[in-house]
Design an enzyme around this catalytic site. Sequence first.
Site, PDB file in Angstrom:
ATOM      1  N   LYS A  52       0.839  -1.202   0.000  1.00 26.34           N
ATOM      2  CA  LYS A  52       0.000   0.000   0.000  1.00 26.34           C
ATOM      3  C   LYS A  52       0.875   1.253   0.000  1.00 26.34           C
ATOM      4  O   LYS A  52       0.601   2.218  -0.713  1.00 26.34           O
ATOM      5  CB  LYS A  52      -0.960  -0.022   1.202  1.00 26.34           C
ATOM      6  CG  LYS A  52      -2.056  -1.083   1.047  1.00 26.34           C
ATOM      7  CD  LYS A  52      -2.887  -1.312   2.307  1.00 26.34           C
ATOM      8  CE  LYS A  52      -3.830  -2.494   2.101  1.00 26.34           C
ATOM      9  NZ  LYS A  52      -4.640  -2.831   3.288  1.00 26.34           N
ATOM     10  N   GLN A  96      -4.994  -1.687   9.526  1.00 31.19           N
ATOM     11  CA  GLN A  96      -4.836  -3.009   8.920  1.00 31.19           C
ATOM     12  C   GLN A  96      -5.378  -4.094   9.844  1.00 31.19           C
ATOM     13  O   GLN A  96      -5.085  -4.116  11.038  1.00 31.19           O
ATOM     14  CB  GLN A  96      -3.338  -3.252   8.606  1.00 31.19           C
ATOM     15  CG  GLN A  96      -3.051  -4.507   7.812  1.00 31.19           C
ATOM     16  CD  GLN A  96      -3.619  -4.488   6.386  1.00 31.19           C
ATOM     17  OE1 GLN A  96      -3.808  -3.440   5.787  1.00 31.19           O
ATOM     18  NE2 GLN A  96      -3.913  -5.650   5.843  1.00 31.19           N
ATOM     19  N   ASP A 119     -11.202   2.319   3.485  1.00 26.43           N
ATOM     20  CA  ASP A 119     -11.406   0.863   3.377  1.00 26.43           C
ATOM     21  C   ASP A 119     -12.878   0.534   3.120  1.00 26.43           C
ATOM     22  O   ASP A 119     -13.205  -0.587   2.736  1.00 26.43           O
ATOM     23  CB  ASP A 119     -11.001   0.180   4.696  1.00 26.43           C
ATOM     24  CG  ASP A 119      -9.658  -0.524   4.601  1.00 26.43           C
ATOM     25  OD1 ASP A 119      -9.266  -0.913   3.491  1.00 26.43           O
ATOM     26  OD2 ASP A 119      -9.018  -0.694   5.656  1.00 26.43           O
TER      27      ASP A 119
HETATM   28  N1  GUN Z   1      -6.890  -7.193   6.015  1.00 26.10           N
HETATM   29  C1  GUN Z   1      -7.136  -7.944   4.922  1.00 26.10           C
HETATM   30  N2  GUN Z   1      -7.643  -7.175   3.933  1.00 26.10           N
HETATM   31  C2  GUN Z   1      -7.724  -5.918   4.418  1.00 26.10           C
HETATM   32  C3  GUN Z   1      -8.163  -4.684   3.865  1.00 26.10           C
HETATM   33  O1  GUN Z   1      -8.610  -4.571   2.714  1.00 26.10           O
HETATM   34  N3  GUN Z   1      -8.067  -3.608   4.693  1.00 26.10           N
HETATM   35  C4  GUN Z   1      -7.603  -3.692   5.963  1.00 26.10           C
HETATM   36  N4  GUN Z   1      -7.582  -2.583   6.694  1.00 26.10           N
HETATM   37  N5  GUN Z   1      -7.192  -4.821   6.499  1.00 26.10           N
HETATM   38  C5  GUN Z   1      -7.253  -5.925   5.727  1.00 26.10           C
END
Ligand code: GUN
Length: 291
Positions: A52, A96, A119
């Site tokens: 990211k 996350q 998200d």
């Molecule tokens: N853990 C697995 N996929 C994601 C996601 O798309 N966003 C976040 N914040 N955590 C995750």
Amino acid sequence: MELIDGKKIADTIKQEIAAEVAKMINQGKKQPHLAAILVGHDGGSETYVAHKVKACEQCGFKSTLIRYEDDVTEIELLNAISKLNNDNDVDGFIVQLPLPKHISEQKIIEAIDYRKDVDGFHPINVGRMSIGLPCFLSATPAGIIELLKRYNISTKGANCVVMGRSNIVGKPVATLMMQKGIDATVTVCHSATKNIKEICRNADIIIAALGSPGFVTEDMVKAGAVIIDVGTTRVASTLTKSGFKLRGDVDFENVAPKCSFITPVPGGVGPMTIVSLMRNTLIAAQKVNFD
Ligand code: GUN
């Protein structure tokens, strides 16, 4: 059979976003800014967050990574979220997942200002998505829809089977697939579903998001079906430097020859998830009013 090249499409979209950012900067606007909170040192989460941060660079965004150890308290995290909610330079942020067991993920998600929830996990965004209002769409479902569009895959009236009912993939992608304009007929399968093989054999599009490596086998797939594999389970491998490789939910080798389109793992849905997060951050920075 055509391979759906998520990496290639994601690279194109990142260039499109970078061009938008260049325009914003030319107009004297500030650089979009994404922040991420990462708790602990889970290998998968470390990798996703690193991707990211790299994607932010490629899109011309500023990024900030805020790290906490596994023993962080819920209060400390809530305070960090409150700071980000009130920081005018931060357009959007993510926490996350997964989080350590002593922290309520739902409480954390609900503490995020929904206008910065890139998200798309906050109940306001989930609710708005489900009734078709503008919102931050959750990244993996949005990435899947974008892939189907960019490959001109027809969804109108298609039988779509979604395997898995998680809040971050199964439920939202099922909702989006049935929405007006996409128009699929959606069936959601989960661990208590009976006759899963027969249901899958009737599908024009299968979206597998179970986290069970190789679950979708050749005998579950109709000839000419479209297969979207969301699985990314880490399995041990002697072939890679890291000692593991990612395996999808689909038995790719045997299923691929039967399909019209299929996503590989890695290089299919994964890169699109990250790019959807970038798109949401751009929208957040443009202060598009969802109200
Ligand atoms: N853990 C697995 N996929 C994601 C996601 O798309 N966003 C976040 N914040 N955590 C995750």
